[in-house]
Design an enzyme around this catalytic site. Structure first.
Site, mmCIF file in Angstrom:
data_model
loop_
_atom_site.group_PDB
_atom_site.id
_atom_site.type_symbol
_atom_site.label_atom_id
_atom_site.label_comp_id
_atom_site.label_asym_id
_atom_site.label_seq_id
_atom_site.Cartn_x
_atom_site.Cartn_y
_atom_site.Cartn_z
ATOM 1 N N CYS A 31 -24.492 6.475 17.140
ATOM 2 C CA CYS A 31 -23.671 4.993 17.335
ATOM 3 C C CYS A 31 -23.332 4.688 18.484
ATOM 4 C CB CYS A 31 -22.357 5.012 16.297
ATOM 5 S SG CYS A 31 -22.581 5.355 14.570
ATOM 6 N N GLU A 53 -28.937 3.120 13.337
ATOM 7 C CA GLU A 53 -28.632 3.104 12.140
ATOM 8 C C GLU A 53 -28.452 1.693 11.575
ATOM 9 O OE1 GLU A 53 -26.302 7.208 10.654
ATOM 10 O OE2 GLU A 53 -25.139 5.572 11.322
#
Length: 657
Positions: A245, A377
């Site tokens: 992330c 993601e």
């Protein structure tokens, strides 16, 4: 009875096992190749979470060395000499921000009373200092006025005892870099750096830095040796970086931009770490990225480890769990150009723009990068549109580059199904799948890839870890049940090596006092580090992967959890060994007869066992409750009887004649 004695007795039962439950005959067929094992099968995924870079792998000991944090004096203090209050007339420190493109701030120090005034840096939860070790000091300074003739640097413990000391005489009114060394007289886990002055006046200071001389490969301002050694001992096939992330950022402005992490370290633009206040249970407002560990150092680390570099780049989308900001498609070109420029940085000649920068940083030869990841993601139609744009541009200029795409953060559901369907239609090369699930999920899904389309994309199991409580729970543990369940799952990854080409546990590292996410593969404090049971599972698979998958069947079927047994086998054509990995997730010891077919084998082999009767067992900085134990085994007529201890993972190696 100690844990080591119990483990030793379990190993001694390998051949006897008279009271063990008898299983059927397990057949391992060395003459039947199912798939080629990719060299990248077992790798590592690094993300700067849990103080993994600054305060961890990157060996810098000074926090906020360039006064660039949002609070520019965070990490620094001006303690009173009388322990009551600072005499404001003794001196002061203020941070100035002139017009400078990189590293704009510096600290202006005014000393009125050199017997009373000093500065202290607390380090990253303290500074780990080892007796007899040398520490390299550097800082930039400029004399402004007065007669400051010396700057003294001392390492002190929490009581104020001096552990090491050195002095430097500033002699320039312009910016100049000074260096010196300190040798520690004592081992202390939580030291601090004290700066005091001789004379009075005004001095500007910046980039105050302290590194151990004993870094990985003894590189100046390099990486923490014990942590890199743990990575090296995994023998990883690839290094995925820098996340995670962290690639995305909470906002696009806070995304990871690789071009800001290369070149001179003093010119790298510091960024707040997106994990600093992500979780209410573990706020870390002092968590920033200095980028001393930047893309050049990542490539260099991959090379040191013998691993393929696998960089992941932002695709024009901020983290969809946060703002989910999007770059309009007609403004995506700079993001795509970053990808093309990165390939040139890694692989270009020294006369190319970005290849020259790599050359000038000390690596004339290309890094031979083969993989590049687009997004982390991300999910949904907006990701697919951006992936297509990246793929088109990359393949047009670098057709040989393998592109890694992503199926989102989940292992199933609407987002996952949409992403995998669309990427299959696009004939994507490799799709990254992530799973943070309970231990039972990993045991139940050992056959996940048995039915995958063999004509579809290859799979990258890019992030996975069993969660003992729940995903992102601060109560998750690196216990033996989680590690054993992961071992069971990995047998299914390996058995399907024709489509599963890369795998990596996540996250990789965590500081015991600075973590945000647990579980993690490796834990450390300021002086020590330790490998979890999960680490040893990863290591045993990596060191024993072999070159080709071969069948291992019981009753004509692969072991995917029948009677709580899991297995996979491979042939190593480099050593001519047959390798059997077998996991017993039950609480019963059982006797397993194994027949090696397809040629004769040696009369002796070895077995390495990872086992503990307590599923809640963990390793710590002070204890090693789950570690591999190896012993020899006897083979007769191509058969061996293995006593599979309760809750055990066993690796059998037998050479062919």
């Amino acid at each position: 009875m100690t844990k080591s004695i119990i483990t030793a007795l379990a190993c001694m039962a390998l051949v006897s096992g008279t009271h063990a439950q008898q299983s059927g005959l397990l057949r391992v067929k060395a003459d039947e190749i199912m798939a080629e094992m990719q060299p990248t099968m077992y790798g590592i995924f690094f993300e700067d979470i849990n103080f993994a870079a600054d305060g961890g792998l990157y060996a810098e000991l000074v926090k906020n060395r360039s006064f660039e944090f949002t609070d520019p004096m965070m990490g620094w203090s001006q303690p009173a000499t009388d322990r009551h209050s600072l005499n404001k007339n003794s001196g002061s420190a203020s941070v100035l921000k002139p017009t400078r493109e990189h590293n704009p701030r510096f600290c202006r120090i005014t000393v009125h009373d050199d017997e009373k005034y000093h500065l202290v840096n607390e380090g990253f939860r303290g500074m780990g200092i080892k007796k007899g070790e040398t520490y390299r000091l550097s800082f930039s300074a400029a004399l402004k006025e007065g007669n400051i003739t010396g700057v003294r640097f001392q390492l002190t413990d929490t009581t104020g005892q001096v552990l090491a000391s050195t002095s430097v005489s500033p002699d320039s009114t312009g910016w100049k870099t000074y260096t010196s060394q300190l040798v520690a007289g004592k081992t202390v886990p939580k030291a601090q750096l004290k700066i005091s002055f001789t004379g009075r006046g005004t001095l500007d200071m910046d980039m105050v830095s302290l590194f151990p001389a004993n870094t990985w490969k003894n590189r100046a301002n390099g990486l923490r040796k014990d942590l890199v050694q743990l990575l090296y001992d995994l023998k990883p096939g690839f290094l995925r970086f820098p996340g995670g992330c962290i690639v995305e950022g909470r906002t696009l402005e806070q995304r990871y931009q690789w071009k800001k992490t290369v070149g001179p370290t003093e010119q790298r633009e510091l960024l707040i770490n997106r994990w600093n206040t992500e979780f209410a249970h573990r706020p870390t407002p002092d968590y920033y990225q200095s980028f001393g560990l930047g893309f050049f150092e990542y490539f260099q680390l991959a090379e040191d480890l013998g691993a393929e570099p696998l960089p992941i780049l932002n695709c024009g989308m901020a983290c969809q769990f946060n703002t989910g900001e999007l770059v309009p498609m007609d403004e995506l070109d700079p993001y795509i150009q970053d990808a093309l420029d990165l390939i040139e940085f890694a692989n270009g000649t020294a006369d190319s723009h970005w290849g020259k920068l790599r050359h000038d940083m000390g690596h004339p030869e290309p890094f031979a990068m083969k993989y590049i990841g687009v997004g982390n993601e991300q999910w949904g139609p907006e990701y697919i549109k951006r992936y297509k744009a990246f793929e088109k541009a990359i393949k047009e200029k670098y057709p040989e580059m393998t592109i890694v795409s992503g199926s989102g953060p989940f292992a199933e559901g609407e987002h996952f199904e949409y992403g995998t369907d669309e990427l299959r239609k696009l004939r994507a090369e490799i799709v990254d799948e992530h799973y943070y699930k309970p231990p039972a999920w990993f045991r139940d899904n050992a056959g996940r890839y048995d039915s995958y389309d063999r004509n579809g994309p290859r799979i990258f199991a890019g992030e996975y870890a069993a969660q003992s409580v729940a995903i992102a729970s601060p109560e998750n543990r690196n216990n033996w049940e989680c590690a054993l369940s992961e071992a069971a799952f990995i047998t299914g990854l390996e058995r399907n090596a024709d489509i599963v080409h890369l795998t990596s546990y996540a996250p990789l590292m965590a500081h015991v006092e600075g973590w945000q996410w647990t579980p993690d593969l490796i834990w450390f404090d300021n002086l020590r580090s330790y490998a979890t049971p999960n680490y040893y599972v990863q290591q045993l698979f990596s060191l024993n992967k072999g070159t080709h998958v071969i069948p291992a069947t019981l009753g004509g079927k692969a072991l995917t959890g029948q009677d709580e047994l899991y297995a996979t086998a491979s042939l190593d054509r480099n050593t001519d060994d047959i390798i059997l990995k077998i996991v017993n997730t039950s609480g019963r010891q059982r006797q397993q007869e194994v027949l090696f077919e397809g040629g004769n084998v040696q009369s002796e082999g070895s077995v390495t066992i990872l086992q503990n009767d307590d599923l809640q067992a963990e390793n710590t900085l002070n204890t090693a409750n789950v570690t591999p134990v190896e012993k020899e085994i006897e083979v007769r007529n191509n058969k061996v009887n293995i006593a599979l201890a309760p809750y055990s993972f066993s690796v059998v190696r037998v050479g062919r004649k």
